[in-house]
Design a protein around this motif. Structure first.
Motif, PDB file in Angstrom:
ATOM      1  N   ASP A  32       0.805  -1.217   0.000  1.00 17.89           N
ATOM      2  CA  ASP A  32       0.000   0.000   0.000  1.00 17.89           C
ATOM      3  C   ASP A  32       0.845   1.277   0.000  1.00 17.89           C
ATOM      4  OD1 ASP A  32      -2.164  -1.627   0.071  1.00 17.89           O
ATOM      5  OD2 ASP A  32      -2.510  -1.428   2.218  1.00 17.89           O
ATOM      6  N   TYR A  33       2.134   1.154   0.309  1.00 21.81           N
ATOM      7  CA  TYR A  33       2.977   2.355   0.386  1.00 21.81           C
ATOM      8  C   TYR A  33       3.207   2.928  -1.000  1.00 21.81           C
ATOM      9  CZ  TYR A  33       7.042   5.356   0.994  1.00 21.81           C
ATOM     10  OH  TYR A  33       7.898   6.427   0.979  1.00 21.81           O
ATOM     11  N   PRO A  34       3.192   4.262  -1.128  1.00 19.36           N
ATOM     12  CA  PRO A  34       2.780   5.249  -0.113  1.00 19.36           C
ATOM     13  C   PRO A  34       1.260   5.463  -0.148  1.00 19.36           C
ATOM     14  CG  PRO A  34       3.687   6.351  -2.032  1.00 19.36           C
ATOM     15  CD  PRO A  34       3.776   4.879  -2.312  1.00 19.36           C
ATOM     16  N   ASN A  35       0.664   5.629   1.016  1.00 19.22           N
ATOM     17  CA  ASN A  35      -0.786   5.798   1.077  1.00 19.22           C
ATOM     18  C   ASN A  35      -1.193   7.207   1.487  1.00 19.22           C
ATOM     19  OD1 ASN A  35      -0.386   5.785   3.916  1.00 19.22           O
ATOM     20  ND2 ASN A  35      -0.496   3.541   3.917  1.00 19.22           N
ATOM     21  N   LYS A  36      -0.218   8.134   1.470  1.00 21.27           N
ATOM     22  CA  LYS A  36      -0.485   9.552   1.689  1.00 21.27           C
ATOM     23  C   LYS A  36       0.693  10.334   1.113  1.00 21.27           C
ATOM     24  CE  LYS A  36       1.425   9.390   6.404  1.00 21.27           C
ATOM     25  NZ  LYS A  36       1.146   9.655   7.837  1.00 21.27           N
ATOM     26  N   PRO A  37       0.606  11.654   1.034  1.00 16.33           N
ATOM     27  CA  PRO A  37       1.728  12.422   0.468  1.00 16.33           C
ATOM     28  C   PRO A  37       3.047  12.145   1.185  1.00 16.33           C
ATOM     29  CG  PRO A  37      -0.202  13.804   0.642  1.00 16.33           C
ATOM     30  CD  PRO A  37      -0.552  12.524   1.337  1.00 16.33           C
ATOM     31  N   LEU A  56      14.014  16.251  -8.567  1.00 15.05           N
ATOM     32  CA  LEU A  56      14.108  15.163  -9.536  1.00 15.05           C
ATOM     33  C   LEU A  56      13.427  13.903  -9.005  1.00 15.05           C
ATOM     34  CD1 LEU A  56      17.806  15.513 -10.792  1.00 15.05           C
ATOM     35  CD2 LEU A  56      15.733  15.898 -12.137  1.00 15.05           C
ATOM     36  N   ILE A  57      13.661  13.603  -7.737  1.00 17.75           N
ATOM     37  CA  ILE A  57      13.051  12.416  -7.140  1.00 17.75           C
ATOM     38  C   ILE A  57      11.538  12.586  -7.064  1.00 17.75           C
ATOM     39  CG2 ILE A  57      12.906  10.990  -5.066  1.00 17.75           C
ATOM     40  CD1 ILE A  57      15.497  10.689  -6.697  1.00 17.75           C
ATOM     41  N   ALA A  58      11.091  13.767  -6.657  1.00 15.79           N
ATOM     42  CA  ALA A  58       9.650  14.018  -6.497  1.00 15.79           C
ATOM     43  C   ALA A  58       8.894  13.810  -7.809  1.00 15.79           C
ATOM     44  CB  ALA A  58       9.415  15.429  -5.964  1.00 15.79           C
ATOM     45  N   GLN A  59       9.524  14.138  -8.928  1.00 14.54           N
ATOM     46  CA  GLN A  59       8.861  14.011 -10.234  1.00 14.54           C
ATOM     47  C   GLN A  59       8.515  12.563 -10.586  1.00 14.54           C
ATOM     48  OE1 GLN A  59      11.266  15.823 -13.281  1.00 14.54           O
ATOM     49  NE2 GLN A  59      11.416  17.766 -12.190  1.00 14.54           N
ATOM     50  N   HIS A  60       9.327  11.633 -10.065  1.00 15.29           N
ATOM     51  CA  HIS A  60       9.199  10.234 -10.499  1.00 15.29           C
ATOM     52  C   HIS A  60       8.814   9.265  -9.381  1.00 15.29           C
ATOM     53  CE1 HIS A  60      11.091  11.225 -14.377  1.00 15.29           C
ATOM     54  NE2 HIS A  60      11.953  11.955 -13.687  1.00 15.29           N
ATOM     55  N   LYS A  63       5.425   6.892  -9.133  1.00 12.73           N
ATOM     56  CA  LYS A  63       4.343   7.438  -9.940  1.00 12.73           C
ATOM     57  C   LYS A  63       3.410   6.328 -10.437  1.00 12.73           C
ATOM     58  CE  LYS A  63       5.191  11.752  -9.544  1.00 12.73           C
ATOM     59  NZ  LYS A  63       4.290  12.561  -8.705  1.00 12.73           N
ATOM     60  N   ASP A  64       3.936   5.095 -10.547  1.00 17.12           N
ATOM     61  CA  ASP A  64       3.086   3.989 -10.966  1.00 17.12           C
ATOM     62  C   ASP A  64       2.013   3.676  -9.926  1.00 17.12           C
ATOM     63  OD1 ASP A  64       5.092   3.133  -9.196  1.00 17.12           O
ATOM     64  OD2 ASP A  64       4.955   1.061  -9.903  1.00 17.12           O
ATOM     65  N   LYS A  65       2.218   4.160  -8.698  1.00 16.59           N
ATOM     66  CA  LYS A  65       1.235   3.974  -7.636  1.00 16.59           C
ATOM     67  C   LYS A  65       0.455   5.257  -7.358  1.00 16.59           C
ATOM     68  CE  LYS A  65       3.560   0.250  -5.133  1.00 16.59           C
ATOM     69  NZ  LYS A  65       4.010  -0.211  -3.803  1.00 16.59           N
ATOM     70  N   GLY A  66       0.668   6.253  -8.199  1.00 10.72           N
ATOM     71  CA  GLY A  66      -0.038   7.517  -8.014  1.00 10.72           C
ATOM     72  C   GLY A  66       0.439   8.310  -6.818  1.00 10.72           C
ATOM     73  N   ALA A  67       1.707   8.137  -6.449  1.00  9.85           N
ATOM     74  CA  ALA A  67       2.241   8.820  -5.262  1.00  9.85           C
ATOM     75  C   ALA A  67       2.330  10.323  -5.477  1.00  9.85           C
ATOM     76  CB  ALA A  67       3.621   8.266  -4.922  1.00  9.85           C
ATOM     77  N   ASN A  68       2.208  11.039  -4.381  1.00 13.34           N
ATOM     78  CA  ASN A  68       2.357  12.489  -4.386  1.00 13.34           C
ATOM     79  C   ASN A  68       3.523  12.844  -3.468  1.00 13.34           C
ATOM     80  OD1 ASN A  68       2.006  15.252  -4.591  1.00 13.34           O
ATOM     81  ND2 ASN A  68       0.346  15.328  -3.089  1.00 13.34           N
TER      82      ASN A  68
END
Length: 329
Positions: A32-37, A56-60, A63-68
């Motif tokens: 389930d990780y990450p399950n919040k921002p 750079l890390i934040a952009q990617h 992302k396959d899990k829809g992470a923010n």
């Protein structure tokens, strides 16, 4: 031993299933990780290398899990304020530090009144990249090679000076260690940041500076500074033709790297998952190209190997700082 009555068999099966269900959250927590921002804490001001890494890390990031993933700049006290925030966070992987080797391997010895342990209160997760560290001199400096530099400084004790971004910075400690290992005597002139320290070299106010290739390469090409040695054990393709200082001073090797750290107590499986994600990101072609332009070399390692590297650097710098009697607070 008596056989259990048949009536107990369904009960045993139910208990076994229940035990499996109780153990499941540890696995599903990773799924389930990450399950919040996710907060990527950069313990330095915007615009520097750690800030660029964070974005750079934040952009990617997953992302396959829809992470923010959100970058938070928390500067101050050589990175200690931001690091302290991460140390106090829940060890669930949703607050991570985009940090530097210096923040953890050096600061525990430089700052004597910290309310957290830069080594003890964190788990090293992933190495982002190794920064190529270069020794540069002003164009008019008499020495043309690192061997000639050593000989010149020995022949002129106390006459050669060097700039740094401040007392206890990586720039300062690199050349302070060179003084110790090569038996030299130079004058340290601290400035308020690496930028002003490089400007001082460009303007001829100082003779020498040691810092990241990203700070120096653009000035070396037009001949405004001369790159004379790298401080890693081997030369780098990013600065072709520049030898390693260890060829002349064998016990002088200095590395500088950036990494991702989390609060102690994180699930080892989660640490491995984040490590794999960071290693994936830094290998992406656009990210690797950006790092190369910054004078950085990707160096993906396991969390265990990173912990080993960090411990070696901590031993080196704690002994150096103590022997030189350097302290910020």
């Amino acid at each position: 031993m008596k056989k259990l009555p048949r009536i107990y068999k369904p009960l045993i099966a139910a208990c076994t299933a229940m035990a499996t269900m109780l153990a499941a959250p540890a696995v599903s927590a990773q799924t389930d990780y990450p399950n919040k921002p996710v907060s990527l804490v950069v313990p330095f001001a915007p615009g520097g290398s750690t800030d660029i890494f964070g974005r750079l890390i934040a952009q990617h990031y997953f992302k396959d899990k829809g992470a923010n993933a959100i970058v938070e700049n928390v500067p101050g006290a050589g990175g200690n304020i931001g690091a302290a925030r991460v140390a106090r966070a829940a060890p669930d992987g949703h607050t991570l530090e985009i940090g530097a080797m210096s923040t953890h391997a050096m600061n525990g010895s430089l700052y004597t009144s910290l309310n957290f342990g830069p080594m003890e209160d964190f788990v090293p997760i992933a190495m982002l990249a190794q920064a190529i560290n270069v020794i540069a001199v002003k164009p008019s400096f008499p020495a043309q090679t690192f061997q000639e530099l050593i000989e010149y400084v020995r022949a002129h004790p106390g006459e050669v000076n060097y700039s740094s971004g401040g007392i206890g910075t990586h720039n300062h400690l690199t050349l302070a260690l060179l003084e110790e290992r090569a038996g030299l005597e130079m004058v340290h002139i601290p400035y308020k940041g690496g930028g002003p320290a490089v400007t001082a070299l460009l303007q001829g106010e100082v003779d020498m500076f040691a810092g990241g290739a990203s700070l120096l390469l653009r000035h070396a090409e037009p001949g405004n500074v001369r790159l004379i040695a790298v401080t890693e054990s081997t030369p780098s393709e990013l600065v072709p033709g520049v030898p390693s200082a260890s060829d002349i001073v064998p016990d002088f090797v200095v590395t500088n790297w950036y990494g991702v750290f989390g609060p102690k107590g994180m699930d080892p499986e989660l640490v491995k998952a984040i490590n794999a994600e960071i290693n994936r990101i830094v290998a992406l072609p656009d990210v690797a190209e950006r790092l190369s332009g910054m004078g950085m070399v990707p160096n993906p390692v396991s969390p265990e190997k990173l912990a080993e590297i960090l411990d070696q650097d901590h031993q080196l710098w704690s002994k150096t700082i103590e022997s030189l009697d350097i302290s910020n607070h």
